[in-house]
Every structure is written in C-alpha cells, then in structure tokens.
Design a protein around this motif. Structure first.
Motif, PDB file in Angstrom:
ATOM      1  N   TRP A  80      -7.794  12.684  10.083  1.00 16.29           N
ATOM      2  CA  TRP A  80      -7.407  11.271  10.095  1.00 16.29           C
ATOM      3  C   TRP A  80      -6.128  11.046   9.295  1.00 16.29           C
ATOM      4  O   TRP A  80      -5.211  10.357   9.755  1.00 16.29           O
ATOM      5  CB  TRP A  80      -8.542  10.436   9.529  1.00 16.29           C
ATOM      6  CG  TRP A  80      -8.162   8.995   9.334  1.00 16.29           C
ATOM      7  CD1 TRP A  80      -7.909   8.072  10.311  1.00 16.29           C
ATOM      8  CD2 TRP A  80      -7.967   8.327   8.084  1.00 16.29           C
ATOM      9  NE1 TRP A  80      -7.573   6.858   9.742  1.00 16.29           N
ATOM     10  CE2 TRP A  80      -7.597   6.996   8.379  1.00 16.29           C
ATOM     11  CE3 TRP A  80      -8.079   8.724   6.750  1.00 16.29           C
ATOM     12  CZ2 TRP A  80      -7.340   6.060   7.386  1.00 16.29           C
ATOM     13  CZ3 TRP A  80      -7.825   7.804   5.760  1.00 16.29           C
ATOM     14  CH2 TRP A  80      -7.456   6.481   6.070  1.00 16.29           C
ATOM     15  N   LEU A  81      -6.042  11.636   8.099  1.00  9.10           N
ATOM     16  CA  LEU A  81      -4.856  11.448   7.274  1.00  9.10           C
ATOM     17  C   LEU A  81      -3.629  12.078   7.921  1.00  9.10           C
ATOM     18  O   LEU A  81      -2.519  11.535   7.845  1.00  9.10           O
ATOM     19  CB  LEU A  81      -5.088  12.056   5.880  1.00  9.10           C
ATOM     20  CG  LEU A  81      -6.034  11.278   4.966  1.00  9.10           C
ATOM     21  CD1 LEU A  81      -6.359  12.085   3.719  1.00  9.10           C
ATOM     22  CD2 LEU A  81      -5.424   9.944   4.577  1.00  9.10           C
TER      23      LEU A  81
ATOM     24  N   ALA B 248       3.599  12.914   6.793  1.00  3.70           N
ATOM     25  CA  ALA B 248       4.085  13.800   5.737  1.00  3.70           C
ATOM     26  C   ALA B 248       2.964  14.335   4.852  1.00  3.70           C
ATOM     27  O   ALA B 248       3.222  15.079   3.905  1.00  3.70           O
ATOM     28  CB  ALA B 248       5.107  13.061   4.878  1.00  3.70           C
ATOM     29  N   PHE B 249       1.740  13.981   5.157  1.00  8.86           N
ATOM     30  CA  PHE B 249       0.610  14.366   4.309  1.00  8.86           C
ATOM     31  C   PHE B 249       0.322  15.855   4.432  1.00  8.86           C
ATOM     32  O   PHE B 249       0.165  16.378   5.542  1.00  8.86           O
ATOM     33  CB  PHE B 249      -0.628  13.562   4.701  1.00  8.86           C
ATOM     34  CG  PHE B 249      -1.829  13.810   3.833  1.00  8.86           C
ATOM     35  CD1 PHE B 249      -1.914  13.231   2.580  1.00  8.86           C
ATOM     36  CD2 PHE B 249      -2.869  14.615   4.272  1.00  8.86           C
ATOM     37  CE1 PHE B 249      -3.029  13.448   1.780  1.00  8.86           C
ATOM     38  CE2 PHE B 249      -3.980  14.834   3.489  1.00  8.86           C
ATOM     39  CZ  PHE B 249      -4.054  14.252   2.235  1.00  8.86           C
TER      40      PHE B 249
ATOM     41  N   HIS C  36      -4.732  13.198  -4.968  1.00  6.30           N
ATOM     42  CA  HIS C  36      -4.693  11.885  -5.625  1.00  6.30           C
ATOM     43  C   HIS C  36      -4.963  10.767  -4.621  1.00  6.30           C
ATOM     44  O   HIS C  36      -5.404   9.689  -5.010  1.00  6.30           O
ATOM     45  CB  HIS C  36      -3.349  11.692  -6.321  1.00  6.30           C
ATOM     46  CG  HIS C  36      -3.159  12.605  -7.495  1.00  6.30           C
ATOM     47  ND1 HIS C  36      -3.777  12.403  -8.708  1.00  6.30           N
ATOM     48  CD2 HIS C  36      -2.428  13.739  -7.639  1.00  6.30           C
ATOM     49  CE1 HIS C  36      -3.428  13.371  -9.559  1.00  6.30           C
ATOM     50  NE2 HIS C  36      -2.619  14.190  -8.926  1.00  6.30           N
ATOM     51  N   LEU C  37      -4.641  11.006  -3.374  1.00  7.45           N
ATOM     52  CA  LEU C  37      -5.024  10.205  -2.210  1.00  7.45           C
ATOM     53  C   LEU C  37      -4.495   8.763  -2.172  1.00  7.45           C
ATOM     54  O   LEU C  37      -4.054   8.306  -1.128  1.00  7.45           O
ATOM     55  CB  LEU C  37      -6.551  10.167  -2.052  1.00  7.45           C
ATOM     56  CG  LEU C  37      -7.181  11.240  -1.167  1.00  7.45           C
ATOM     57  CD1 LEU C  37      -8.691  11.031  -1.053  1.00  7.45           C
ATOM     58  CD2 LEU C  37      -6.557  11.235   0.217  1.00  7.45           C
TER      59      LEU C  37
ATOM     60  N   GLY D 298       0.385   4.431   1.891  1.00  8.93           N
ATOM     61  CA  GLY D 298       1.670   4.711   2.517  1.00  8.93           C
ATOM     62  C   GLY D 298       2.828   4.738   1.555  1.00  8.93           C
ATOM     63  O   GLY D 298       3.965   4.460   1.948  1.00  8.93           O
ATOM     64  N   TRP D 299       2.571   5.096   0.289  1.00 12.37           N
ATOM     65  CA  TRP D 299       3.641   5.128  -0.708  1.00 12.37           C
ATOM     66  C   TRP D 299       4.277   6.515  -0.742  1.00 12.37           C
ATOM     67  O   TRP D 299       3.587   7.528  -0.822  1.00 12.37           O
ATOM     68  CB  TRP D 299       3.107   4.796  -2.102  1.00 12.37           C
ATOM     69  CG  TRP D 299       2.541   3.417  -2.215  1.00 12.37           C
ATOM     70  CD1 TRP D 299       2.817   2.347  -1.427  1.00 12.37           C
ATOM     71  CD2 TRP D 299       1.585   2.964  -3.183  1.00 12.37           C
ATOM     72  NE1 TRP D 299       2.112   1.245  -1.822  1.00 12.37           N
ATOM     73  CE2 TRP D 299       1.351   1.591  -2.903  1.00 12.37           C
ATOM     74  CE3 TRP D 299       0.928   3.565  -4.245  1.00 12.37           C
ATOM     75  CZ2 TRP D 299       0.474   0.821  -3.662  1.00 12.37           C
ATOM     76  CZ3 TRP D 299       0.051   2.808  -5.005  1.00 12.37           C
ATOM     77  CH2 TRP D 299      -0.161   1.454  -4.721  1.00 12.37           C
TER      78      TRP D 299
END
Length: 226
Positions: free
Chosen positions: A75-76, A82-83, A92-93, A99-100
């Motif tokens: 999902w991420l 870019a994850f 740290h999630l 979206g930072w």
C-alpha cells in the motif's frame, strides 16, 4: 534515542536483523524505567512488566524484523512512490503517511516524542521520590507531582509509550497501547480502593480536589505564576 544515535543506517549497514541492538536498546530503556520506578509491590511489577512488553515489541520491529513495514509495503509503495521499506528511516512512518519529504528525525512527531518520553521519565522519577518518602513516614503522598495528579507514575508510563509510538509507530504497539492504558487505569482504580481503606476521609478529600490522570489547567497556571 540512546544507542539509536550511535549507529548510522546507510547502504553498507543492514537496517534490520540487528537483534543484538534491539535487545540492547530494550534493555537500556527497561533498566531506566526500573531505576526510576523502583518496583516494590506486585502491582508495581505488573506495571513495569506491561511497559517492558511494549518496549520489547517496539525495538523488535525497530531493529529486528519490520513487521509493520512488511505488511504495509504494498500500500505504501503505491501511494508514496519514493518510499523505501528496506530503509531504517521508513520505520518512522508518519512523514510518509502525511506525504512529507523530510528527514523523519526532524518531523513534528519525532520532536514531540522527545518531550513525551523525557517528560514521562522525569515525572516517574519525581513521583517516586515523593511516594517513597510518604511511605516511610506512613502518610498520604500529596506533594510534588501528587499535588497535581493522583497517579503521576502511571501517567509517566503512558507518556513514554505514547512518545515512542509518535517516534516509531507499529501495528503491534498500536494495538498494545490502548490495552496497556486500560490496564493502568484498572491498576490505578485498584490502588485507590486500597489507599481509601488505609486513609479514609483524608484520601476522599484529596481525591475530590486532585484529578487522577489529567491535571487541571487552572492549577498548572496558578503554580507557574507563583
């Protein structure tokens, strides 16, 4: 935090599978809690045991196996291109979820976690000194943190766990946190019944004036203005 600062995670160092580091970090924080809390009763040991279970679960994912990242990777990966689920910072999630694009160690969540964790340990330590002195004298603890809260040590444990969840959220600790908070609430209520039996009207008057877990804002403002 502590050992976390010493080990830099880069391309040459594996981000996970560091079980010795997980055990070392967990041991350090449990030892800190033990030294500040100094458990003496069965209730004290239950409180410390619950906190220890939370800490072990936290560092097992932080350095051992990233279960939460593994379950959420698909999902991420689709929502945050870019994850990188294999990087240590990914754990740290919160920045990824919001979206930072920033170093997670400087996110508002991470900075706030230091306040919660540090404040929790200081509250436990300050409360223990007052409680220990009162127990030696055979009197009710009503000074220091106990002048603002009836259960400052339980609040301290809650602050530390919430702080760690703000710093490194996982599915396991997210499920554990509300359960442990309810457990501390129940322990506090059991403790209140025992103290009321021992001190009677004196404790009932104290309980009517001092809240259990959340200090009154007016009382804090008055004490800061003195």
């Amino acid at each position: 935090m502590v050992v976390t600062v010493v080990v830099a995670m880069n391309g040459d160092v594996p981000a996970y599978g560091l079980w010795f580091l997980a055990a070392l970090n967990a041991g350090i924080f449990i030892l800190f809690a033990f030294s500040f809390f100094k458990p003496a009763t069965t209730r004290d040991w239950r409180s410390l045991g619950a906190f220890s279970a939370f800490i072990v679960a936290l560092f097992a994912e932080m350095y051992g196996f990233p279960l939460t990242l593994y379950l959420l990777a698909g999902w991420l990966g689709s929502t945050v291109p870019a994850f990188d689920p294999l990087s240590h910072d990914a754990g740290h999630l919160w920045p990824a979820l919001f979206g930072w694009s920033m170093n997670p160690h400087f996110s508002p969540f991470h900075l706030l976690s230091y306040i919660f964790i540090g404040g929790g340990f200081m509250l436990i330590a300050a409360a223990w000194r007052v409680l220990h002195d009162a127990q030696k004298k055979g009197i009710l603890a009503t000074t220091g943190p106990y002048a603002r809260l009836r259960h400052p040590q339980y609040v301290g444990f809650a602050l530390i766990m919430i702080g760690f969840f703000l710093q490194w959220p996982t599915l396991v600790t997210g499920l554990m946190l509300p359960v442990l908070l309810v457990m501390y609430w129940r322990l506090a209520k059991s403790e209140e019944r025992e103290v009321e039996e021992a001190f009677g009207d004196q404790y009932r008057r104290y309980a009517s004036e001092v809240p259990a877990f959340l200090p009154r804002i007016g009382g804090l403002l008055n004490s800061s203005g003195r």
